[in-house]
Design an enzyme around this catalytic site. Structure first.
Site, PDB file in Angstrom:
ATOM      1  CE  LYS A 153      -6.905  -1.460  -3.490  1.00 43.22           C
ATOM      2  NZ  LYS A 153      -7.188  -0.961  -2.130  1.00 43.22           N
ATOM      3  CD  GLN A 191      -7.267  -2.885   1.208  1.00 45.89           C
ATOM      4  OE1 GLN A 191      -6.798  -2.262   0.261  1.00 45.89           O
ATOM      5  NE2 GLN A 191      -8.518  -3.321   1.220  1.00 45.89           N
ATOM      6  CG  ASP A 196      -9.041   3.975  -1.119  1.00 42.10           C
ATOM      7  OD1 ASP A 196      -9.294   3.418  -2.205  1.00 42.10           O
ATOM      8  OD2 ASP A 196      -8.536   3.377  -0.153  1.00 42.10           O
TER       9      ASP A 196
END
Length: 293
Positions: free
Chosen positions: A52, A96, A119
């Protein structure tokens, strides 16, 4: 059989995003800023976050990585989220997953400002997606639809079987595939561990989206000739021939299923690169104020 090249499509999209970012900067606007919180040292999470950060560089974004050890308290993590929520320079951020067991993932997700939830996991974004309102769509389902669109794979009126009912992939991709847009407009069946006559259902499918995390689950006797197969699975399985000692395996028995298909995604190199790419697209939208202003 056509192999769906997720890496190639992801590279094209990142170039498009980078061009959009340079246009923003040329207009005097700030670069989009993505932050990530990483807890602990899980190997998969470490790799994913590193990808990322690299993607942010390719897209011209500013990125920030905030790390905590496994024993971080839930309270400390919530404080970090609150700080990012209030930071006007941060356009979007992620936490995460998975998190250590002593931390409630749902509580963490709900603490994120939905306007920065790139997300697409916050209940507000999930709810808006389910009724077709503008929102941040979770990255993997968005990536799957992008692949279908870029390969011009017809979905209207097609029978689509989704294997798996997770909140991250199965449920959202099923909702997206049934909505009245393109790709979409499909007749969707969601199968899971309690589904009966699973093979018969799959054999009726024009499109199978496998998101179970069960290596080689989809076998040739479950696939009708000409079907489109989207393999979301990425499970590490032991492989003594590899230097790492493992290889990535999808949910589909690729060797035996691929010859039957009209289109199929490989693992790796199919859906995986699109997941990170979709996160980059959401970050661009956040930086532009295109969804929530």
């Amino acid at each position: 059989m056509t192999l769906i090249d997720g890496k190639k499509i992801a590279d094209e999209i990142k170039q498009e995003i980078a061009a959009a970012v340079e246009s923003m900067v040329a207009e005097g606007r700030k670069r989009p800023h993505l932050a990530a919180i990483l807890v602990g040292h899980d190997g998969g999470s470490e790799t994913y976050v590193a990808h990322k950060v690299r993607a942010c560089e390719q897209c011209g974004f500013k990125s920030t990585l905030i790390r905590f050890e496994d024993d971080v308290t839930e309270e400390k993590l919530l404080e970090a989220i609150d700080s990012l929520n209030r930071d006007d320079d941060v356009d979007g951020f992620i936490v995460q997953l998975p998190l250590p067991r002593h931390i409630s993932e749902q509580k963490i997700i709900e603490a994120i400002d939905y306007r920065k939830d790139v997300d697409g996991f916050h209940p507000i974004n999930v709810g808006r997606m389910s009724i077709g309102l503008p929102c941040y769509v979770s990255a993997t389902p968005a990536g799957i639809l992008e692949l279908l669109a870029r390969y011009d794979i017809p979905t209207k009126g097609k029978r689509c079987v989704v294997l798996g009912r997770s909140n991250i992939v199965g449920k959202p991709v099923a909702m997206l595939m049934m909505q009245k847009h393109n790709p979409g407009d499909a007749t969707v069946t969601v199968c899971h561990s309690a589904t009966k006559d699973l093979k018969d259902i799959c054999r009726e499918a024009d499109i199978i989206i496998a998101a179970l995390g069960s290596p080689g689950f989809v076998t040739a006797d479950m696939v009708k000739p000409g079907a489109v197969i989207i393999d979301v699975g990425t499970t590490r399985v032991p492989d003594a021939t590899r230097k790492s000692g493992f290889r990535l395996s999808g949910d589909v028995d690729f060797e035996n299923v691929a010859p039957l298909c009209s289109y199929i995604t490989p693992v790796p190199g199919g859906v995986g690169p699109m997941t990170i790419c979709s996160l980059m697209k959401n970050t661009l939208l956040a930086g532009q104020g295109a969804i929530y202003g």
